[in-house]
Design a protein around this motif. Sequence first.
Motif, PDB file in Angstrom:
ATOM      1  N   GLN A 222       0.829  -1.208   0.000  1.00 23.69           N
ATOM      2  CA  GLN A 222       0.000   0.000   0.000  1.00 23.69           C
ATOM      3  C   GLN A 222       0.861   1.255   0.000  1.00 23.69           C
ATOM      4  OE1 GLN A 222      -3.357  -0.031  -0.106  1.00 23.69           O
ATOM      5  NE2 GLN A 222      -3.656   2.180   0.049  1.00 23.69           N
ATOM      6  N   VAL A 223       1.906   1.250   0.813  1.00 27.36           N
ATOM      7  CA  VAL A 223       2.793   2.415   0.872  1.00 27.36           C
ATOM      8  C   VAL A 223       3.505   2.618  -0.465  1.00 27.36           C
ATOM      9  CG1 VAL A 223       4.878   3.346   1.944  1.00 27.36           C
ATOM     10  CG2 VAL A 223       3.119   2.288   3.359  1.00 27.36           C
ATOM     11  N   ALA A 224       4.003   1.541  -1.054  1.00 31.10           N
ATOM     12  CA  ALA A 224       4.730   1.660  -2.323  1.00 31.10           C
ATOM     13  C   ALA A 224       3.834   2.194  -3.431  1.00 31.10           C
ATOM     14  CB  ALA A 224       5.299   0.289  -2.719  1.00 31.10           C
ATOM     15  N   LEU A 225       2.619   1.692  -3.513  1.00 32.57           N
ATOM     16  CA  LEU A 225       1.712   2.131  -4.573  1.00 32.57           C
ATOM     17  C   LEU A 225       1.235   3.560  -4.345  1.00 32.57           C
ATOM     18  CD1 LEU A 225      -0.469  -1.084  -5.074  1.00 32.57           C
ATOM     19  CD2 LEU A 225       1.390  -0.257  -6.511  1.00 32.57           C
ATOM     20  N   ASP A 226       1.018   3.921  -3.106  1.00 34.41           N
ATOM     21  CA  ASP A 226       0.463   5.241  -2.821  1.00 34.41           C
ATOM     22  C   ASP A 226       1.520   6.337  -2.880  1.00 34.41           C
ATOM     23  OD1 ASP A 226      -2.233   6.425  -1.654  1.00 34.41           O
ATOM     24  OD2 ASP A 226      -0.562   7.438  -0.643  1.00 34.41           O
ATOM     25  N   TRP A 233       8.786   6.653  -7.975  1.00 35.59           N
ATOM     26  CA  TRP A 233       8.778   5.203  -8.060  1.00 35.59           C
ATOM     27  C   TRP A 233      10.130   4.593  -7.686  1.00 35.59           C
ATOM     28  CZ3 TRP A 233       4.217   3.191  -7.741  1.00 35.59           C
ATOM     29  CH2 TRP A 233       3.117   3.876  -8.247  1.00 35.59           C
ATOM     30  N   PHE A 234      10.680   3.750  -8.576  1.00 36.92           N
ATOM     31  CA  PHE A 234      11.860   2.967  -8.196  1.00 36.92           C
ATOM     32  C   PHE A 234      13.164   3.761  -8.248  1.00 36.92           C
ATOM     33  CE2 PHE A 234       8.774  -0.299  -9.514  1.00 36.92           C
ATOM     34  CZ  PHE A 234       8.742  -1.019  -8.331  1.00 36.92           C
ATOM     35  N   ALA A 235      13.069   5.043  -8.541  1.00 40.41           N
ATOM     36  CA  ALA A 235      14.243   5.899  -8.367  1.00 40.41           C
ATOM     37  C   ALA A 235      14.442   6.240  -6.898  1.00 40.41           C
ATOM     38  CB  ALA A 235      14.085   7.180  -9.184  1.00 40.41           C
ATOM     39  N   ILE A 239      10.926   3.525  -1.882  1.00 39.04           N
ATOM     40  CA  ILE A 239       9.955   2.742  -2.652  1.00 39.04           C
ATOM     41  C   ILE A 239      10.537   1.376  -3.002  1.00 39.04           C
ATOM     42  CG2 ILE A 239       8.630   2.643  -4.790  1.00 39.04           C
ATOM     43  CD1 ILE A 239       7.578   4.614  -2.722  1.00 39.04           C
ATOM     44  N   CYS A 240      11.815   1.334  -3.353  1.00 40.62           N
ATOM     45  CA  CYS A 240      12.457   0.043  -3.642  1.00 40.62           C
ATOM     46  C   CYS A 240      12.415  -0.870  -2.409  1.00 40.62           C
ATOM     47  CB  CYS A 240      13.909   0.263  -4.082  1.00 40.62           C
ATOM     48  SG  CYS A 240      14.088   1.056  -5.686  1.00 40.62           S
ATOM     49  N   THR A 241      12.690  -0.298  -1.243  1.00 36.53           N
ATOM     50  CA  THR A 241      12.690  -1.100  -0.016  1.00 36.53           C
ATOM     51  C   THR A 241      11.302  -1.637   0.294  1.00 36.53           C
ATOM     52  OG1 THR A 241      14.510   0.236   0.870  1.00 36.53           O
ATOM     53  CG2 THR A 241      13.228  -1.083   2.443  1.00 36.53           C
ATOM     54  N   THR A 242      10.281  -0.764   0.235  1.00 41.00           N
ATOM     55  CA  THR A 242       8.917  -1.211   0.536  1.00 41.00           C
ATOM     56  C   THR A 242       8.424  -2.230  -0.482  1.00 41.00           C
ATOM     57  OG1 THR A 242       8.070   0.748  -0.634  1.00 41.00           O
ATOM     58  CG2 THR A 242       8.255   0.874   1.768  1.00 41.00           C
TER      59      THR A 242
END
Length: 393
Positions: A222-226, A233-235, A239-242
């Motif tokens: 949820q955290v990564a998508l939100d 994003w993956f920069a 976000i990479c960790t979550t």
Amino acid sequence: MSRPAPQPIQPLSGPLLAFAAMTIGLASFMAVTDITIANVSVPTISGNLGVSTEIGEWTITSFGIANAIFIPLTGWLSRRFGQVRLFVCAVAAFTVASVLCGMARSFPLLLGFRVLQGMVSGPIVPLSQALLVAIFPPEKRTLAVAMWAMTNMAGPVAGPVLGGWITDEYTWPWIFLVNAPVGIFVVVSTSALLRGRDTPTVRLPVDVIGLILLAIAMGCLQVALDRGRILDWFASPFICTTAILSVLGLVFLVVWELGAKYPIVDLHFFAYRNFAVGTVAVAIGFGLYFAALVLVPLWLQTDMEYNATWAGLVTAPMGVFGILLAPFLGAWVRKGDARLFELPRVYRRGICSVIRQRYQVCSDLHRRRIRLRRAACSRLAPAGVGCYTSPPI
């Protein structure tokens, strides 16, 4: 002296059935409305509590994380405590959490109360469907599911409109405080209508490891998508960790739950093809649908200079067709192939995504044309939204 065991839930009839259906449907409507009612109010809440809009969006994210974790727990909780008891307690706790959200005068407090609100709202929607099916006679259960679908489509329509109007005309705390009278009515009515009746309960041990893995997998996802769109994003290392934690948590959750004697989430149902395909399709469809309900009001207010009321009015048509189609879908699905009703939903959603992409790119150049396209697209896309909850029985 021990309390007598509850009797099974029996189908109702006549005015009693109509009143019970309205009461249970109202609870589902309240819970679904609260998912979207705060969307149009985020800029106002952020300004009043002294945080940026990006930080203010955590009021939505925190609710979604808690909700995503506790919805899968509904099956285990209902077997442990009974559907009626769990439903009444969840609505009562949701009412209290709503009042606390309205009384919060700092952002950390509001965030904490939104987490609580998301936790206790998780069982309300699935249990409302289960109870509606239980109180309707077998020959009318398709109508029960259609009514449930209609209330769940009405929520996203009413949420942005009510949130925008209340925020502009009154103050933002009232978007939470309005739940108090509704919640009290539902608790009192349901307790009276289903007094002494409930589903059988079983004392099951708590699958602690499964619960922890579920919280990690769903919470990080949820955290990564939100937050991904804000942090590029993956920069972003965060976000990479979550995302990695979410994937690992989901993999370990599946492995653990398949071998657990008392799983917190029973994954064996996915061995049935219809259940697996239907669950994945509905999850993707509703994910895209609610993503639009969160992002569009924010975009309209920050980039298009709409106020909260007009952002809500423009967003509301996304669910209108769902309300209009829901009463008829039950009869249509019983006479034909339910898969046929998914095709228009997919095509319309794809077409409208292309249209939205075009007017988002040129949003600063042709504002009047964008309003017209936005209005047309908001009415085209919902034509397939009602098929998300097509009754299968």
